[in-house]
Structures are given as C-alpha cells and as structure tokens.
Design an enzyme around this catalytic site. Sequence first.
Site, PDB file in Angstrom:
ATOM      1  N   HIS A   1      42.599  37.134  37.770  1.00 27.35           N
ATOM      2  CA  HIS A   1      42.237  36.667  39.110  1.00 27.35           C
ATOM      3  C   HIS A   1      41.667  37.835  39.901  1.00 27.35           C
ATOM      4  O   HIS A   1      41.880  38.994  39.553  1.00 27.35           O
ATOM      5  CB  HIS A   1      43.454  36.074  39.826  1.00 27.35           C
ATOM      6  CG  HIS A   1      44.521  37.110  40.068  1.00 27.35           C
ATOM      7  ND1 HIS A   1      45.466  37.433  39.114  1.00 27.35           N
ATOM      8  CD2 HIS A   1      44.764  37.916  41.126  1.00 27.35           C
ATOM      9  CE1 HIS A   1      46.257  38.384  39.586  1.00 27.35           C
ATOM     10  NE2 HIS A   1      45.844  38.706  40.811  1.00 27.35           N
TER      11      HIS A   1
ATOM     12  N   HIS B   1      38.121  43.396  41.392  1.00 30.20           N
ATOM     13  CA  HIS B   1      38.308  43.523  39.951  1.00 30.20           C
ATOM     14  C   HIS B   1      39.267  42.464  39.421  1.00 30.20           C
ATOM     15  O   HIS B   1      40.031  41.867  40.178  1.00 30.20           O
ATOM     16  CB  HIS B   1      38.841  44.916  39.616  1.00 30.20           C
ATOM     17  CG  HIS B   1      40.241  45.128  40.107  1.00 30.20           C
ATOM     18  ND1 HIS B   1      40.521  45.455  41.421  1.00 30.20           N
ATOM     19  CD2 HIS B   1      41.435  45.025  39.474  1.00 30.20           C
ATOM     20  CE1 HIS B   1      41.838  45.565  41.573  1.00 30.20           C
ATOM     21  NE2 HIS B   1      42.410  45.303  40.414  1.00 30.20           N
TER      22      HIS B   1
END
Length: 182
Positions: free
Chosen positions: A40, A126
């Site tokens: 995620h 990220h």
Amino acid sequence: MRSFVALWPSPEVVETLDRAVRHVRRRVPEAKWTRREEWHLTLLFLGEVDGALMPGLLEALDHVLDGYPPLDLSLDGWGVFPLSAPRASVVWAGVTGEHLIGLVDGLREAARSAGVRVESRPFVPHLTLARARPPLVTERILRTLGPPPRAGWRSDRIDLVESRRVGESRYRAVRSWETSGR
C-alpha cells in the site's frame, strides 16, 4: 487505534511488481518480504490515535477526501531507507503521481486540526517490499532487484486503515472514501 491513511495499487500493478521481485525473494532470504496483499501507499501515518480524537479526525478527513478526484499513479524505481545509506533496513518501490504532495499536505493539516500528532518528516511515496535486520548492503539489494518495472494505475479509493499486530489480516479498513472527482 494504530492507524494510517493509504491507497492500494491495482491488482495489475501488484502482479507486475510481484513478478519483478519474485526472483529476489529467493536470492535474498535474509530479508523479511512483505506479502503482496499488504502493499500500500501510506499517505499519512497516524500511529496510535486516542479514541476520543477519532470522531474529529474522521470529520476532518471527510472534509479533505469526500469527492476527492482519482489519482493517476505509477511505479517509480527502487529505493531504500535510510535514503542514500550503505546499508538498508527497508526496501521499497517508489510511486509517483500528480497531486500526491498536495493531498498529503491536506491530510496532515486535517489530522493536526483534529488534535492528532503528525510526523513532520518529508513524504517519500513508496510501497514497502521488505525489511531487514541486520540491514542489507544497499548496492547488493538494488543490483539484485534489477531494472524497475513500469506500471501505473488510477486510484479508486483512499482508506483509513487500522494496523493490527495479530490475526489473519494485518490491516483493516476503518473508513473508505471513493475517489470520484469534485
């Protein structure tokens, strides 16, 4: 409740990323590789939120996220934390997208307005792929990963997620906002 605000990559992007790191998992077994279901993009880490602050936090997040437009996102290379260090304790796939910084700034301000303490460190978008203790040699892990995949997706929702330390599913969406446009 330990929580964060996040969005999830599309199944196609997850598959592309999984193919890119599959061989590395076998070659770098000393890393603790995250499960693809857990990949995620954390937009805002909240940590432990006092239950008394939760109603105000949800109202503030509603104000920012209700009707928020979809985000066009794409994978953007490999990276590590700490940044530019000879040894890495976290390995990640970068994410880029227009309006990400503005969204994160809005979410930080919303949380602060609800009395929730928010980290002030720079936002580095990220997807965490692995953690390592002791840290890995940065050059080796990045070389082993090879060329980063190219893939993109359009966000369809943003979630307030509870992070649990036990149980089958580590993450549970507490509230979701569909990205649909204003």
